[in-house]
Design a protein around this motif. Structure first.
Motif, PDB file in Angstrom:
ATOM      1  N   TYR A 164      56.125  55.806 122.998  1.00 42.15           N
ATOM      2  CA  TYR A 164      56.900  56.436 124.060  1.00 42.15           C
ATOM      3  C   TYR A 164      57.093  57.948 123.912  1.00 42.15           C
ATOM      4  O   TYR A 164      57.340  58.636 124.886  1.00 42.15           O
ATOM      5  N   ASN A 165      57.010  58.455 122.704  1.00 46.08           N
ATOM      6  CA  ASN A 165      57.589  59.773 122.421  1.00 46.08           C
ATOM      7  C   ASN A 165      57.144  60.894 123.346  1.00 46.08           C
ATOM      8  O   ASN A 165      57.965  61.670 123.826  1.00 46.08           O
ATOM      9  N   GLN A 166      55.852  61.037 123.600  1.00 49.25           N
ATOM     10  CA  GLN A 166      55.380  62.153 124.413  1.00 49.25           C
ATOM     11  C   GLN A 166      55.898  62.074 125.845  1.00 49.25           C
ATOM     12  O   GLN A 166      56.268  63.077 126.443  1.00 49.25           O
ATOM     13  N   ILE A 167      55.926  60.873 126.398  1.00 45.42           N
ATOM     14  CA  ILE A 167      56.384  60.702 127.782  1.00 45.42           C
ATOM     15  C   ILE A 167      57.872  61.019 127.883  1.00 45.42           C
ATOM     16  O   ILE A 167      58.327  61.651 128.842  1.00 45.42           O
ATOM     17  N   TYR A 168      58.639  60.622 126.867  1.00 45.11           N
ATOM     18  CA  TYR A 168      60.084  60.820 126.923  1.00 45.11           C
ATOM     19  C   TYR A 168      60.482  62.294 126.823  1.00 45.11           C
ATOM     20  O   TYR A 168      61.583  62.658 127.179  1.00 45.11           O
ATOM     21  N   LYS A 169      59.563  63.122 126.333  1.00 46.26           N
ATOM     22  CA  LYS A 169      59.876  64.541 126.220  1.00 46.26           C
ATOM     23  C   LYS A 169      59.774  65.255 127.576  1.00 46.26           C
ATOM     24  O   LYS A 169      60.250  66.380 127.723  1.00 46.26           O
ATOM     25  N   LEU A 170      59.146  64.610 128.550  1.00 45.63           N
ATOM     26  CA  LEU A 170      58.927  65.231 129.846  1.00 45.63           C
ATOM     27  C   LEU A 170      60.211  65.222 130.688  1.00 45.63           C
ATOM     28  O   LEU A 170      60.973  64.259 130.670  1.00 45.63           O
ATOM     29  N   ASN A 171      60.418  66.298 131.421  1.00 52.71           N
ATOM     30  CA  ASN A 171      61.639  66.407 132.238  1.00 52.71           C
ATOM     31  C   ASN A 171      61.697  65.371 133.342  1.00 52.71           C
ATOM     32  O   ASN A 171      62.777  64.995 133.791  1.00 52.71           O
ATOM     33  N   ASN A 172      60.532  64.912 133.806  1.00 52.48           N
ATOM     34  CA  ASN A 172      60.542  63.944 134.896  1.00 52.48           C
ATOM     35  C   ASN A 172      60.394  62.501 134.414  1.00 52.48           C
ATOM     36  O   ASN A 172      59.986  61.629 135.169  1.00 52.48           O
ATOM     37  N   PHE A 173      60.725  62.263 133.141  1.00 53.26           N
ATOM     38  CA  PHE A 173      60.866  60.880 132.683  1.00 53.26           C
ATOM     39  C   PHE A 173      62.107  60.290 133.342  1.00 53.26           C
ATOM     40  O   PHE A 173      63.186  60.874 133.307  1.00 53.26           O
ATOM     41  N   ALA A 174      61.970  59.113 133.953  1.00 53.10           N
ATOM     42  CA  ALA A 174      63.085  58.488 134.666  1.00 53.10           C
ATOM     43  C   ALA A 174      63.691  57.336 133.883  1.00 53.10           C
ATOM     44  O   ALA A 174      64.901  57.310 133.640  1.00 53.10           O
ATOM     45  N   MET A 175      62.864  56.358 133.492  1.00 55.30           N
ATOM     46  CA  MET A 175      63.436  55.193 132.807  1.00 55.30           C
ATOM     47  C   MET A 175      62.342  54.418 132.098  1.00 55.30           C
ATOM     48  O   MET A 175      61.147  54.617 132.319  1.00 55.30           O
ATOM     49  N   SER A 176      62.798  53.504 131.234  1.00 56.92           N
ATOM     50  CA  SER A 176      61.899  52.611 130.529  1.00 56.92           C
ATOM     51  C   SER A 176      62.547  51.244 130.413  1.00 56.92           C
ATOM     52  O   SER A 176      63.754  51.139 130.161  1.00 56.92           O
ATOM     53  N   PHE A 177      61.761  50.194 130.602  1.00 61.76           N
ATOM     54  CA  PHE A 177      62.217  48.825 130.339  1.00 61.76           C
ATOM     55  C   PHE A 177      61.764  48.494 128.935  1.00 61.76           C
ATOM     56  O   PHE A 177      60.566  48.461 128.638  1.00 61.76           O
ATOM     57  N   MET A 178      62.725  48.270 128.017  1.00 62.97           N
ATOM     58  CA  MET A 178      62.350  48.144 126.610  1.00 62.97           C
ATOM     59  C   MET A 178      63.437  47.424 125.814  1.00 62.97           C
ATOM     60  O   MET A 178      64.492  47.065 126.340  1.00 62.97           O
ATOM     61  N   TRP A 179      63.156  47.228 124.520  1.00 65.34           N
ATOM     62  CA  TRP A 179      64.079  46.552 123.622  1.00 65.34           C
ATOM     63  C   TRP A 179      65.228  47.477 123.226  1.00 65.34           C
ATOM     64  O   TRP A 179      65.045  48.678 123.011  1.00 65.34           O
ATOM     65  N   SER A 180      66.413  46.904 123.099  1.00 68.92           N
ATOM     66  CA  SER A 180      67.607  47.706 122.799  1.00 68.92           C
ATOM     67  C   SER A 180      67.472  48.458 121.480  1.00 68.92           C
ATOM     68  O   SER A 180      67.885  49.624 121.383  1.00 68.92           O
TER      69      SER A 180
END
Length: 258
Positions: A170-186
């Motif tokens: 996930y890391n690279q995508i999460y650094k982007l300003n237009n990251f909205a959400m992720s369905f994932m493990w807590s």
């Protein structure tokens, strides 16, 4: 502690686990796997006079009762638990508990959305989403098990116009300003938020969240295999797993403050 040489094979999706285990099951003494895979391999990991299930008597009451209600073989026990939910960027969108799955994805607009790279988890999300939407769907929407067919049309209907990534990295995508959400493990969500210091939030949705359980099975009926399985399942090791990965131990001690 057990006087053994330990070799570990990792896998990244349930499908990858299934392929590896199918080809090389004789190689393994102890395995950790998702409960979603239990039915497909239960005849290959039949009870082998293991005493491993005795540890379940010491579980946190909820997990202890849940374990014994499901009549697992004596060589299969709980490993760790997570909750499936949404990690989201409040600067881009908001998620309200109980919100319809179609409205959640619509709120993400054309921003980036990450869905965990595991077909079984995606199918569970789609199934819960469709069944709680209040809409009537054609019979061919569901398969013989009552699950939503995992195909392009069903996935596209839910995801709408969002930019979807299916990945466990996930890391690279999460650094982007237009990251909205992720369905994932807590556990992954909490760990990522802590490490990145991002202002993201994780939400458990009453319609779409569920417990995801990993099981541990002692495959070989040998003293070394039994020893390793008992060590891995011990409260001390499970506390280490819980404190380092944020996946819940079956010995859970009401230790979550936030």
């Amino acid at each position: 502690q057990c006087g053994v040489n330990l070799s570990v094979d990792e896998y990244y999706t349930n499908e990858e686990f299934s392929e590896i285990f199918k080809k090389h099951q004789d190689r393994y003494d102890v395995i950790v796997f998702s409960n979603l895979m239990n039915k497909s391999i239960e005849n290959k990991i039949a009870d082998n006079n293991s005493t491993l299930s005795d540890v379940a008597k010491g579980y946190y009451p909820y997990f202890r009762d849940y374990y014994f209600q499901h009549n697992y073989p004596k060589n299969v026990v709980f490993f760790s638990h997570a909750l499936m939910g949404f990690m989201y960027n409040p600067a881009v969108m908001q998620i309200t508990p109980g919100e319809d799955i179609f409205d959640i994805f619509k709120s993400a607009k054309n921003n980036y959305v990450v869905v965990v790279d595991d077909p079984a988890e995606i199918r569970s999300l789609l199934t819960l989403g469709y069944k709680t939407s209040g809409q009537v769907w054609p019979k061919n929407t569901y398969d013989s098990e009552g699950m939503v067919e995992l195909n392009y049309n069903n996935f596209k209907r839910v995801s709408q116009n969002t930019n979807i990534f299916t990945t466990n990295d996930y890391n690279q995508i999460y650094k982007l300003n237009n990251f909205a959400m992720s369905f994932m493990w807590s556990g992954d969500s909490i760990l990522y938020i802590q490490q990145s210091h991002k202002p993201y939030k994780f939400i458990l949705d009453p319609k779409l969240s569920y417990i995801c359980t990993d099981l541990l099975a002692q495959i070989k009926n040998s003293q070394p295999a039994s020893c390793v399985a008992h060590v891995l399942e011990s409260p001390k090791v499970m506390a280490y797993v819980e404190n380092s990965t944020y996946y819940f131990s079956p010995y859970f001690q009401d230790s979550v403050d936030d």
